[in-house]
Structures are given as C-alpha cells and as structure tokens.
Design an enzyme around this catalytic site. Structure first.
Site, mmCIF file in Angstrom:
data_model
loop_
_atom_site.group_PDB
_atom_site.id
_atom_site.type_symbol
_atom_site.label_atom_id
_atom_site.label_comp_id
_atom_site.label_asym_id
_atom_site.label_seq_id
_atom_site.Cartn_x
_atom_site.Cartn_y
_atom_site.Cartn_z
ATOM 1 N N LEU A 1 0.861 -1.247 -0.017
ATOM 2 C CA LEU A 1 0.095 -0.049 -0.001
ATOM 3 C C LEU A 1 0.776 1.272 -0.068
ATOM 4 O O LEU A 1 1.173 1.734 0.894
ATOM 5 C CB LEU A 1 -0.992 0.040 1.264
ATOM 6 C CG LEU A 1 -1.742 -1.427 1.690
ATOM 7 C CD1 LEU A 1 -2.477 -1.302 2.781
ATOM 8 C CD2 LEU A 1 -2.335 -1.748 0.416
ATOM 9 N N ASP A 2 1.406 1.655 -1.194
ATOM 10 C CA ASP A 2 2.331 2.776 -1.468
ATOM 11 C C ASP A 2 1.559 3.939 -1.749
ATOM 12 O O ASP A 2 0.653 3.929 -2.553
ATOM 13 C CB ASP A 2 3.567 2.348 -2.302
ATOM 14 C CG ASP A 2 4.719 3.046 -2.022
ATOM 15 O OD1 ASP A 2 4.856 4.150 -1.076
ATOM 16 O OD2 ASP A 2 5.582 2.685 -2.853
#
Length: 269
Positions: free
Chosen positions: A45-46
């Site tokens: 989850l960047d």
C-alpha cells in the site's frame, strides 16, 4: 414539510442510483469471470503520505483515505470471487524510524484494526477471516492484543481471508521457518516442505498478482519466497486512488498472461 419531502426524494434517488451501480458492477464481474479469476491478490500500500501532500490533507489523513480504499477494494475483490487478499501493513524495517514516529504508526494501526472489526458489513457479509502474519512479538501489547482479538473473532469465517503482514519481512519469515524446521527435525534432512510448513504465509496459496501502487517497482522485502510465479504490477495510482477500474485492469492483465504463468509454475514443481 417541503424540506423533509425533498430530503426523502433525494434519499430515494441516491439509493436507486447506488442499486443501479451495484447491478452494473455485478454484470461486469460476471463477464470478467468467464476467464480465470485470481485466487490471491497481494498489495503493497504505497502512496498514502504522498496522497495527503497532493491534496493538502493533515497528518494521518492519507492513511485514513487509504483505509477507506482498502475497504472498498476488498468488497470488489470478494464480489469478483477473489478469496485471499494480503496487504503489507508494517515492515520490521519500519521499527528503525524515530520512536515517536513508530509510536504514531502503532497508534494508527490499533485504530485501523478496531475499525476493521467495526466494518461488520464487509467482514460478516463476505465471511472474511482476518489473519495477521509476521513476527507479532515485536508489536506493542495493545496492537498485538487487538490483532489476536481480530483473529479470534473472525476465526469462524472461511469464505474469504484477509492477511495483514505486520512486523514482517520476507527474510525474517525465511529465517523463522528454517529455525523452526531445525527445531522440529533435531537431526536429519530438512526438506522444502518442512520450511514451507513453517512460513508465516503458510495459511494461503502463493499470490497470483503482487501489486505495488504509486508506480514503485521495488518489492521491499515482501513475499520474496512466494512470488516467483506471480504477476507483478505497479500502477501509477497512489494507494488511496485505487478503485474499480484499476482492479478490472489487473484482472484482465492476469487473464492475458495466465497461461504463461501456469506453464512457469509447472516447470518449478
């Protein structure tokens, strides 16, 4: 009375529109499901903090927006028939940050775990079992207790599984599995099956697709053992921007290369 009547009319319109959107999404998923649907999606989850800076949001608001995106994307995945979703929530390497920053992340994680349990509409409707994978001993007591509660409360669910990797790195997972295999065997040959049995991720099959958002292409020590035959994807969208169209594109890409991936898996067996 007139204002109340308008409010009721607006509410009816919103519900009808929502029902129509839901119906069209189900029709789309039915068409997509003619081809192979991935069983397991894994996400790094960047882009939460970049999303907050992009829109001038306050501290922590990017992660809150990311949590909402996670809930929405989970719903779409389970409607499509994806059984396993894995998210990389917190790396062991993150403990090297400043103590106040680590504490802030721990507090946020505790809030999100509690928030996940409150999302009964998703957890119960889709029969989601929550599994935390990683070196949980490294977590603060409140976070570890909350994680154990989430696993205990959802243990009876089996239709879908959400794996949350916390205090996790792939190298730590491999070292842990090798160590446990040695303790079990005491002497004799340690086989591949012995190591894999002790993997944190042993509760799920290998991912079909590994996604890292925001255009980054690094794996950051995540699922190195499990992704030798996975499709790797790096959409440019920041994590809070991920939605239905991104998921559809991921699945269509997977269907395009799935025969090649299956051939590669068979060669590794």
């Amino acid at each position: 009375m007139e204002s109340k009547s308008k409010s009721n009319s607006n509410s009816i319109v919103v519900r009808l529109f929502g029902s129509w959107v839901s119906y069209m999404r189900r029709c789309l998923f039915r068409v997509i499901s003619v081809g192979p649907v991935p069983s397991h999606l894994a996400f790094i989850l960047d882009g939460n903090r970049r999303y907050a800076r992009k829109w001038g949001l306050g501290e922590g608001m990017g992660h809150r927006a990311g949590f909402l995106s996670l809930m929405t994307l989970m719903k779409y995945c389970y409607e499509l028939g994806v059984k396993y979703i894995t998210i990389y929530a917190f790396s062991i390497d993150n403990f090297k940050r400043k103590p106040d920053e680590v504490q802030g992340v721990m507090d946020l994680m505790l809030e999100k775990i509690e928030g996940l349990l409150k999302e009964e509409r998703i957890v119960n409707q889709y029969g989601v079992r929550v599994e935390f994978v990683g070196n949980l001993k490294l977590l603060s007591d409140p976070v570890r207790n909350a994680a154990e509660k989430a696993m205990r409360v959802t243990a009876h669910n089996s239709r879908a599984i959400l794996l949350i990797a916390v205090a996790y790195t792939s190298t730590d997972e491999i070292a842990h599995a090798a160590h446990q295999s040695c303790l079990d065997k005491n002497e004799g040959v340690i086989r591949l099956a012995d190591v894999e049995r002790h993997m944190y991720m042993g509760v799920a099959p290998d991912p079909d697709i590994l996604v890292r958002t925001s255009g980054e292409t690094r794996l950051s020590n995540f699922l190195l053992w499990q992704t030798s035959s996975s499709l790797l994807s790096s959409p440019k969208a920041l994590w809070p921007e991920m939605g239905l169209r991104h998921l559809v594109w991921l699945v269509l890409n997977f269907q395009r290369v799935q025969p090649y991936l299956e051939t590669k898996k068979k060669k590794l067996l």
